[in-house]
Design a protein around this motif. Structure first.
Motif, PDB file in Angstrom:
ATOM      1  N   VAL A  27       0.840  -1.199   0.000  1.00 18.89           N
ATOM      2  CA  VAL A  27       0.000   0.000   0.000  1.00 18.89           C
ATOM      3  C   VAL A  27       0.879   1.255   0.000  1.00 18.89           C
ATOM      4  O   VAL A  27       0.638   2.209  -0.758  1.00 18.89           O
ATOM      5  N   LEU A  28       1.909   1.242   0.844  1.00 21.94           N
ATOM      6  CA  LEU A  28       2.764   2.421   0.974  1.00 21.94           C
ATOM      7  C   LEU A  28       3.635   2.652  -0.257  1.00 21.94           C
ATOM      8  O   LEU A  28       3.961   3.804  -0.577  1.00 21.94           O
ATOM      9  N   THR A  29       4.012   1.583  -0.959  1.00 25.94           N
ATOM     10  CA  THR A  29       4.886   1.765  -2.126  1.00 25.94           C
ATOM     11  C   THR A  29       4.215   2.556  -3.239  1.00 25.94           C
ATOM     12  O   THR A  29       4.894   3.153  -4.078  1.00 25.94           O
ATOM     13  N   ASP A  30       2.879   2.572  -3.255  1.00 20.77           N
ATOM     14  CA  ASP A  30       2.178   3.325  -4.302  1.00 20.77           C
ATOM     15  C   ASP A  30       2.490   4.820  -4.245  1.00 20.77           C
ATOM     16  O   ASP A  30       2.440   5.506  -5.274  1.00 20.77           O
ATOM     17  N   ILE A  31       2.798   5.309  -3.045  1.00 21.52           N
ATOM     18  CA  ILE A  31       3.012   6.760  -2.904  1.00 21.52           C
ATOM     19  C   ILE A  31       4.316   7.203  -3.568  1.00 21.52           C
ATOM     20  O   ILE A  31       4.286   8.053  -4.473  1.00 21.52           O
ATOM     21  N   PRO A  32       5.492   6.673  -3.181  1.00 18.22           N
ATOM     22  CA  PRO A  32       6.716   7.135  -3.851  1.00 18.22           C
ATOM     23  C   PRO A  32       6.757   6.762  -5.331  1.00 18.22           C
ATOM     24  O   PRO A  32       7.161   7.590  -6.161  1.00 18.22           O
ATOM     25  N   ILE A  33       6.331   5.545  -5.681  1.00 13.91           N
ATOM     26  CA  ILE A  33       6.377   5.143  -7.091  1.00 13.91           C
ATOM     27  C   ILE A  33       5.447   6.025  -7.922  1.00 13.91           C
ATOM     28  O   ILE A  33       5.811   6.494  -9.004  1.00 13.91           O
ATOM     29  N   GLY A  34       4.245   6.256  -7.414  1.00 13.91           N
ATOM     30  CA  GLY A  34       3.294   7.094  -8.146  1.00 13.91           C
ATOM     31  C   GLY A  34       3.783   8.530  -8.280  1.00 13.91           C
ATOM     32  O   GLY A  34       3.685   9.130  -9.359  1.00 13.91           O
ATOM     33  N   ALA A  35       4.324   9.076  -7.184  1.00 13.73           N
ATOM     34  CA  ALA A  35       4.797  10.462  -7.211  1.00 13.73           C
ATOM     35  C   ALA A  35       5.982  10.618  -8.156  1.00 13.73           C
ATOM     36  O   ALA A  35       6.034  11.571  -8.958  1.00 13.73           O
ATOM     37  N   TRP A  36       6.928   9.694  -8.102  1.00 17.77           N
ATOM     38  CA  TRP A  36       8.123   9.813  -8.939  1.00 17.77           C
ATOM     39  C   TRP A  36       7.814   9.566 -10.414  1.00 17.77           C
ATOM     40  O   TRP A  36       8.371  10.224 -11.288  1.00 17.77           O
ATOM     41  N   THR A  37       6.928   8.627 -10.689  1.00 17.63           N
ATOM     42  CA  THR A  37       6.541   8.395 -12.081  1.00 17.63           C
ATOM     43  C   THR A  37       5.855   9.630 -12.649  1.00 17.63           C
ATOM     44  O   THR A  37       6.125  10.048 -13.786  1.00 17.63           O
ATOM     45  N   SER A  38       4.975  10.238 -11.863  1.00 14.75           N
ATOM     46  CA  SER A  38       4.288  11.451 -12.306  1.00 14.75           C
ATOM     47  C   SER A  38       5.273  12.591 -12.543  1.00 14.75           C
ATOM     48  O   SER A  38       5.140  13.359 -13.509  1.00 14.75           O
ATOM     49  N   ALA A  39       6.265  12.719 -11.664  1.00 12.52           N
ATOM     50  CA  ALA A  39       7.261  13.778 -11.811  1.00 12.52           C
ATOM     51  C   ALA A  39       8.038  13.633 -13.110  1.00 12.52           C
ATOM     52  O   ALA A  39       8.251  14.608 -13.841  1.00 12.52           O
ATOM     53  N   MET A  82       7.097  12.064 -15.822  1.00  7.71           N
ATOM     54  CA  MET A  82       6.204  12.336 -16.946  1.00  7.71           C
ATOM     55  C   MET A  82       6.005  13.840 -17.150  1.00  7.71           C
ATOM     56  O   MET A  82       6.003  14.326 -18.280  1.00  7.71           O
ATOM     57  N   LEU A  83       5.868  14.584 -16.059  1.00  5.98           N
ATOM     58  CA  LEU A  83       5.683  16.028 -16.175  1.00  5.98           C
ATOM     59  C   LEU A  83       6.917  16.715 -16.733  1.00  5.98           C
ATOM     60  O   LEU A  83       6.817  17.802 -17.328  1.00  5.98           O
ATOM     61  N   ASP A  84       8.076  16.105 -16.547  1.00  2.67           N
ATOM     62  CA  ASP A  84       9.312  16.695 -17.069  1.00  2.67           C
ATOM     63  C   ASP A  84       9.301  16.823 -18.589  1.00  2.67           C
ATOM     64  O   ASP A  84      10.089  17.580 -19.152  1.00  2.67           O
ATOM     65  N   PHE A  85       8.453  16.091 -19.264  1.00  2.00           N
ATOM     66  CA  PHE A  85       8.371  16.165 -20.722  1.00  2.00           C
ATOM     67  C   PHE A  85       7.480  17.317 -21.204  1.00  2.00           C
ATOM     68  O   PHE A  85       7.334  17.528 -22.408  1.00  2.00           O
ATOM     69  N   PHE A  86       6.904  18.063 -20.247  1.00  2.00           N
ATOM     70  CA  PHE A  86       6.026  19.181 -20.603  1.00  2.00           C
ATOM     71  C   PHE A  86       6.625  20.484 -20.073  1.00  2.00           C
ATOM     72  O   PHE A  86       7.293  20.490 -19.033  1.00  2.00           O
ATOM     73  N   PRO A  87       6.394  21.599 -20.764  1.00  2.00           N
ATOM     74  CA  PRO A  87       6.977  22.878 -20.334  1.00  2.00           C
ATOM     75  C   PRO A  87       6.297  23.425 -19.085  1.00  2.00           C
ATOM     76  O   PRO A  87       5.130  23.123 -18.811  1.00  2.00           O
ATOM     77  N   LYS A  88       7.054  24.207 -18.347  1.00  2.77           N
ATOM     78  CA  LYS A  88       6.561  24.951 -17.184  1.00  2.77           C
ATOM     79  C   LYS A  88       5.950  24.042 -16.114  1.00  2.77           C
ATOM     80  O   LYS A  88       4.955  24.387 -15.466  1.00  2.77           O
ATOM     81  N   THR A  89       6.554  22.885 -15.920  1.00  2.00           N
ATOM     82  CA  THR A  89       6.066  21.956 -14.884  1.00  2.00           C
ATOM     83  C   THR A  89       7.144  21.681 -13.830  1.00  2.00           C
ATOM     84  O   THR A  89       7.026  20.738 -13.057  1.00  2.00           O
ATOM     85  N   GLY A  90       8.192  22.509 -13.839  1.00  2.00           N
ATOM     86  CA  GLY A  90       9.315  22.259 -12.932  1.00  2.00           C
ATOM     87  C   GLY A  90       8.919  22.244 -11.463  1.00  2.00           C
ATOM     88  O   GLY A  90       9.342  21.367 -10.704  1.00  2.00           O
ATOM     89  N   ALA A  91       8.072  23.209 -11.067  1.00  2.00           N
ATOM     90  CA  ALA A  91       7.669  23.273  -9.662  1.00  2.00           C
ATOM     91  C   ALA A  91       6.846  22.055  -9.261  1.00  2.00           C
ATOM     92  O   ALA A  91       7.027  21.482  -8.177  1.00  2.00           O
ATOM     93  N   ALA A  92       5.950  21.625 -10.145  1.00  4.08           N
ATOM     94  CA  ALA A  92       5.114  20.465  -9.844  1.00  4.08           C
ATOM     95  C   ALA A  92       5.961  19.194  -9.753  1.00  4.08           C
ATOM     96  O   ALA A  92       5.766  18.358  -8.860  1.00  4.08           O
ATOM     97  N   THR A 120      16.880   8.381 -14.445  1.00  2.00           N
ATOM     98  CA  THR A 120      17.732   7.321 -13.901  1.00  2.00           C
ATOM     99  C   THR A 120      17.129   6.730 -12.637  1.00  2.00           C
ATOM    100  O   THR A 120      17.100   5.504 -12.451  1.00  2.00           O
ATOM    101  N   GLY A 121      16.633   7.607 -11.776  1.00  2.00           N
ATOM    102  CA  GLY A 121      16.012   7.139 -10.535  1.00  2.00           C
ATOM    103  C   GLY A 121      14.795   6.272 -10.801  1.00  2.00           C
ATOM    104  O   GLY A 121      14.601   5.242 -10.155  1.00  2.00           O
ATOM    105  N   LEU A 122      13.983   6.687 -11.788  1.00  2.00           N
ATOM    106  CA  LEU A 122      12.800   5.899 -12.110  1.00  2.00           C
ATOM    107  C   LEU A 122      13.175   4.525 -12.658  1.00  2.00           C
ATOM    108  O   LEU A 122      12.512   3.523 -12.351  1.00  2.00           O
ATOM    109  N   ALA A 123      14.249   4.469 -13.440  1.00  2.00           N
ATOM    110  CA  ALA A 123      14.706   3.183 -13.970  1.00  2.00           C
ATOM    111  C   ALA A 123      15.124   2.252 -12.827  1.00  2.00           C
ATOM    112  O   ALA A 123      14.780   1.058 -12.824  1.00  2.00           O
TER     113      ALA A 123
END
Length: 286
Positions: free
Chosen positions: A52-64, A66-76, A145-148
């Motif tokens: 249950v707890l692993t969903d939080i870091p994996i989900g947050a890091w995967t989302s981060a 993915m957002l890196d591929f879009f402009p103006k998402t650095g803060a998010a 690299t971290g996501l890999a």
């Protein structure tokens, strides 16, 4: 060779045993008392807490990432990476607690799983540090690299859960394959007072425990890792009597199979019993 077949090699990596033994002793000494271990195992939840707890870091890091591929998402992206890092402590604590109660082959695999995830966490921390300093290109590269690394760790974790059954309920199919009709298992005189006795019913090992003319019947295979409950100790008496698994100390109440202490999280299946003409009969409830 299938990908999961290659992961079987980790289970035979006996050169890891000295490190496994030291780590297991350290974890068991640090994560105390038993109440804390029960919380981290997920005994109160009815299934392991760690997935249950692993969903939080994996989900947050995967989302981060993915957002890196879009402009103006650095803060998010930075906020998501920070969220993942904050959630690591309880996730790691629950994972190590479960790991410390596995068999040696699974502990070898689990150690590699942990190393991959720790490496991924360190890289994500470096990614966040780079972003804070304004080095966004470096931060994005470190994020990938971290996501890999975390993906590798997650793959090994999936192998442990679904190939090796770590954390799975080893008695889940009792209700489908156990005895549905009243079945004689013993005569009352054959059951010693206050001692666990092993019998077999419909290919299932069954623990019988007698107090007077009251007989309790539990599936003998521990729901945690299939330990032989009849070889364990009985604690308490009457409605509070419990059996302690001799392998990892999981404690179950005899009258209803409830988990009193982990590492087990699933209750132990209980069979209905009745005594007719001094013969003990059992069946699946209902």
């Amino acid at each position: 060779m299938q990908p999961f077949d290659s992961l079987d090699v980790l289970e035979r990596a006996s050169f890891l045993d000295p490190l496994v033994n030291r780590a297991r002793t350290l974890v068991q000494n640090i994560i105390q008392p038993q109440l804390l271990r029960d919380v981290l195992h997920g005994t109160w939840l009815g299934h392991p807490l760690h997935p249950v707890l692993t969903d939080i870091p994996i989900g947050a890091w995967t989302s981060a990432v993915m957002l890196d591929f879009f402009p103006k998402t650095g803060a998010a992206s930075s906020a998501l990476i920070a969220t993942g890092l904050v959630s690591v402590a309880p996730t790691v604590a629950s994972g190590w607690t479960d790991w410390s109660e596995l068999h040696q082959p699974e502990q070898r695999t689990g150690l590699v799983h942990a190393v991959a995830n720790v490496a991924g966490t360190v890289v994500f921390a470096a990614s966040l540090a780079a972003r804070v300093r304004g080095r966004y290109a470096r931060g994005k590269a470190l994020g990938l690299t971290g996501l890999a690394l975390v993906t590798v760790g997650g793959t090994i974790g999936g192998h442990l859960s679904f190939r090796r059954g770590a954390g799975a309920n080893r008695t889940a199919d009792v209700m489908d394959t156990g005895p549905t009709d009243w079945t004689t298992v013993a005569s009352l005189d054959d059951l010693p007072e206050g001692q666990p006795v092993l019998r077999e019913v419909a290919d299932w090992p069954v623990l019988l425990y007698r107090e007077g003319r009251t007989v309790r019947a539990l599936i003998d295979r521990c729901s945690h890792l299939s330990g032989p409950l009849h070889e364990g100790k009985i604690r308490g008496s009457g409605s509070d009597a419990c059996v302690v698994c001799p392998w990892h100390g999981s404690t179950f109440r005899l009258r209803n199979g409830a988990v009193v202490h982990g590492p087990a999280t699933a209750p132990q299946p209980v069979l209905e019993t009745r005594v007719l003409s001094d013969h003990v009969e059992v069946r699946i409830p209902g």
